[in-house]
Design a protein around this motif. Structure first.
Motif, short mmCIF file in Angstrom:
data_model
loop_
_atom_site.label_atom_id
_atom_site.label_comp_id
_atom_site.label_asym_id
_atom_site.label_seq_id
_atom_site.Cartn_x
_atom_site.Cartn_y
_atom_site.Cartn_z
N SER A 64 12.85 18.03 -11.15
CA SER A 64 13.81 16.89 -11.21
C SER A 64 14.67 16.76 -10.11
N LYS A 65 15.12 17.87 -9.27
CA LYS A 65 15.69 17.75 -8.12
C LYS A 65 14.52 16.96 -6.87
N PHE A 66 13.49 17.51 -7.16
CA PHE A 66 12.52 16.82 -6.05
C PHE A 66 12.56 15.46 -6.18
N LYS A 67 12.21 15.10 -7.57
CA LYS A 67 12.01 13.46 -7.76
C LYS A 67 13.54 12.76 -7.55
N ALA A 68 14.81 13.38 -7.43
CA ALA A 68 15.87 12.99 -7.29
C ALA A 68 15.81 12.49 -5.77
N LEU A 69 15.42 13.44 -4.94
CA LEU A 69 15.62 13.48 -3.42
C LEU A 69 14.39 12.33 -3.01
N LYS A 70 13.28 12.30 -3.94
CA LYS A 70 12.15 11.34 -3.62
C LYS A 70 12.82 9.83 -3.93
N SER A 71 13.39 9.61 -4.87
CA SER A 71 14.04 8.42 -5.09
C SER A 71 15.17 8.03 -4.04
N LYS A 119 0.95 -1.26 0.05
CA LYS A 119 -0.06 0.02 -0.04
C LYS A 119 0.83 1.30 -0.05
N THR A 120 0.40 2.53 -0.57
CA THR A 120 0.97 3.61 -0.20
C THR A 120 0.51 4.28 1.20
N ALA A 121 1.41 5.22 1.33
CA ALA A 121 0.91 6.03 2.71
C ALA A 121 0.92 7.62 2.42
N ALA A 122 0.03 8.19 3.08
CA ALA A 122 -0.11 9.60 3.05
C ALA A 122 -0.04 10.20 4.58
N LEU A 182 5.52 7.00 -0.10
CA LEU A 182 4.66 8.28 0.40
C LEU A 182 4.01 8.79 -0.92
N GLN A 183 2.48 8.62 -0.94
CA GLN A 183 1.77 9.26 -1.94
C GLN A 183 0.56 9.88 -1.23
N SER A 184 -0.24 10.75 -1.85
CA SER A 184 -1.34 11.19 -1.64
C SER A 184 -2.30 11.17 -2.91
N GLY A 190 4.52 16.38 2.39
CA GLY A 190 4.61 15.18 2.97
C GLY A 190 5.08 13.80 2.19
N MET A 191 6.01 14.37 1.09
CA MET A 191 6.37 13.34 0.20
C MET A 191 7.85 12.75 0.35
N LEU A 192 8.65 13.11 1.35
CA LEU A 192 9.93 12.79 1.55
C LEU A 192 9.94 12.03 2.77
N GLY A 193 9.30 12.45 3.81
CA GLY A 193 9.30 11.68 5.38
C GLY A 193 8.49 12.50 6.12
N VAL A 194 8.57 11.98 7.51
CA VAL A 194 7.55 12.37 8.50
C VAL A 194 8.59 13.34 9.24
N PHE A 195 8.25 14.51 9.62
CA PHE A 195 8.73 15.34 10.63
C PHE A 195 8.36 15.03 11.88
N THR A 196 9.52 14.41 12.95
CA THR A 196 9.02 13.97 13.99
C THR A 196 9.42 14.91 15.04
#
Ligand SMILES: Cc1cc2nc3c(=O)[nH]c(=O)nc-3n(C[C@H](O)[C@H](O)[C@H](O)COP(=O)(O)OP(=O)(O)OC[C@H]3O[C@@H](n4cnc5c(N)ncnc54)[C@H](O)[C@@H]3O)c2cc1C
Length: 479
Positions: A451-458, A51-54, A466-468, A180-186
């Protein structure tokens, strides 16, 4: 952080999750971790179940930013502890589910106020950072990200990173505003703003047109701490763009010789009744019969007439909470839009194009016969976050009712208005969006930022967990 996973994909975890604007309802598996370890468990569950998570704070984004239909939703509202507060420096460290309400109520007695707040106090700090929210002082203070000195982020790829302007700076500038696409701020550390008094001096005055409001903002900007405009969206012809401005300024010792009382929470709170009569909790029911074109035209006309006559050039002192959280005066005012809900169209347009673009938005709305019931005008400045929505110019936020009979028209209208915004070099804001298309979002963000955002996402979310609903609408699966 490895260990037994207490989370399972069981039917009792399924909940209905709505957008704040009530324009979209979804069914998701919802988990409410209380620790970073449980966040890791939620990611592990997503991975093992395919599953994906948002991520979700209090769900105050108007559209689908914290929705994930048929997937997992990680709701961070139970991670709501204040971890450290230094009243000498004004630095506060919080878990992501701490709300702006919790924050200001905790610090005000020590003479501090959050540097940036949204029009509602119910958003979480995690959600505020996820969207990089702005306030009525954006022209001066920038977005909330400018005041975040450090955060800890737990990524789906298994990293726990501490980020600041000096450490993991690329991730810092991408995760703030990274929806919310790169991780959870804790954990987030934020610099608060020192205030002397619990009151603000608020000037109100009427403006005749977009040209006039732009001129008045420009005249006042150097001397203002906050500026916000309201536009009567029903006015047409020579009165198009008429409205009212509120300017607020911090008080000095000469203005408020006895500041201690005003810095108490009890003296900040919004009143329980409106005009001392109506219980606020029932106000949305009183508003509902007016929530149609005729009723709202009358409400806007009455507000403008009041602001141009007895309210013109009026100066009053107001508490910070009263000035900042005007939209919280009537709890659940959005229920007046039931059953269909509402959508907001907020565009950010460079200074020189603002008068033309915003005038066109109102002309088009009238042409389509779909008139926004509320229009809010603000001044902005650019910032250095990767997925920024800000420009050196103005934003105009329009609330449209969303009904079975008008929704196709609203969609077409939004597309036409977006084209004009993009041609003027403008931007949009995911926190408010329900209607952008993938092409439009990618056009204003630009291929380099994407492109920069996608590179960090990968790198940090290699399995694209992480998807919404919003991320799929605008970026597909990020592949
Ligand atoms: C009445 C009203 C007035 C508003 N006024 C303003 C305004 O003046 N200015 C403004 O900028 N916005 C404004 N907003 C929008 C609101 O501030 C944003 O949508 C904000 O992001 C909502 O925070 P939330 O806690 O509800 O987060 P949600 O809406 O639940 O989530 C917002 C985003 O943050 C992500 N997220 C949530 N928690 C985390 C976390 N811990 N780590 C990483 N990502 C996370 C989510 O995935 C999502 O993409 C307003 C909204 C309302 C309802």
């Amino acid at each position: 952080m490895a260990g037994t996973n207490h989370y399972a994909l069981t039917p009792d975890r399924q909940e209905r999750v709505d957008s704040w604007g009530m324009n979209r309802a979804t069914l998701s598996y919802v988990y409410r971790p209380t620790t970073a370890e449980q966040v890791v468990e939620a990611f592990a569950l997503a991975r093992s179940s395919g599953k994906t998570a948002a991520l979700r704070g209090t769900g105050c984004s108007y559209g689908d930013a914290s929705l994930n239909n048929e997937g997992i939703v990680i709701d961070l509202t139970r991670m709501n502890r204040i971890l450290d507060w230094n009243p000498q420096t004004g630095l506060i460290t919080v878990q992501p589910g701490v709300t702006i309400r919790q924050l200001w109520q905790y610090i005000i007695e020590d003479g501090w106020w959050p540097p940036v707040v949204s029009g509602t106090m119910f958003v979480t700090l995690g959600g505020a950072a996820g969207m990089n929210i702005h306030g009525k002082n954006n022209f001066k203070a920038g977005p909330i990200g400018n005041h975040i000195t450090e955060f800890e982020i737990v990524t789906p790829g298994g990293d726990v990173k501490v980020c600041s302007r000096n450490e993991n700076s690329e991730l810092f500038h991408a995760a703030i505003g990274g929806f919310g696409m790169l991780g959870v701020f804790t954990r987030l550390t934020v610099q608060m703003k020192k205030i002397y008094s619990g009151q603000l001096k608020v000037d109100a005055f009427a403006t005749k047109s977009f040209a006039d409001i732009i001129e008045k903002f420009s005249e006042r900007i150097d001397g203002a701490d906050y500026l916000v405009g309201w536009i009567d969206c029903f006015a047409t012809g020579s009165e198009l763009g008429r409205g009212q401005v509120h300017q607020a300024n911090y008080l000095t010792p000469e203005d408020d010789p006895d500041p201690a009382q005003g810095l108490r929470v009890a003296n900040q709170e919004l009143p329980d009744t409106l005009m001392g009569i109506f219980p606020k909790s029932l106000m949305w029911r009183i508003l509902q019969p007016f929530n149609n074109n005729l009723g709202m035209k009358a409400v806007n006309l009455a507000k403008y007439t009041q602001s141009a006559t007895i309210g013109n050039n009026e100066t009053v002192n107001q508490s910070h909470a009263q000035f900042a959280f005007l939209l919280d005066y009537v709890p659940n005012w959005k229920f007046a839009y039931k059953p269909g809900g509402l959508v907001q169209f907020q565009s950010f347009v460079p200074y020189d194009a603002a008068e033309h673009v915003f005038s066109e938005q109102l002309r088009l709305s009238h042409k389509f016969g779909i008139i926004p019931y509320l229009g809010v005008f603000k001044r902005h400045r650019p910032d250095d976050f990767l997925m920024t929505h800000a420009v050196d110019g103005f934003s105009f936020a329009l609330d449209y009712p969303w009904t079975e009979s008008n929704k196709d028209g609203v969609r077409t209208l939004a597309q036409v208005m977006t084209r004009i915004v993009l041609d003027a070099g403008g931007r949009h804001y995911f926190a408010k969006d329900s209607l952008l298309t993938a092409c439009a979002a990618q056009e204003y963000l630009g291929s380099e930022a994407i492109s920069k955002f996608k590179a960090l996402k990968s790198k940090y979310d290699p399995n694209h967990i992480l998807q919404s609903d919003l991320s799929r609408r605008l970026f597909g699966a990020f592949s």
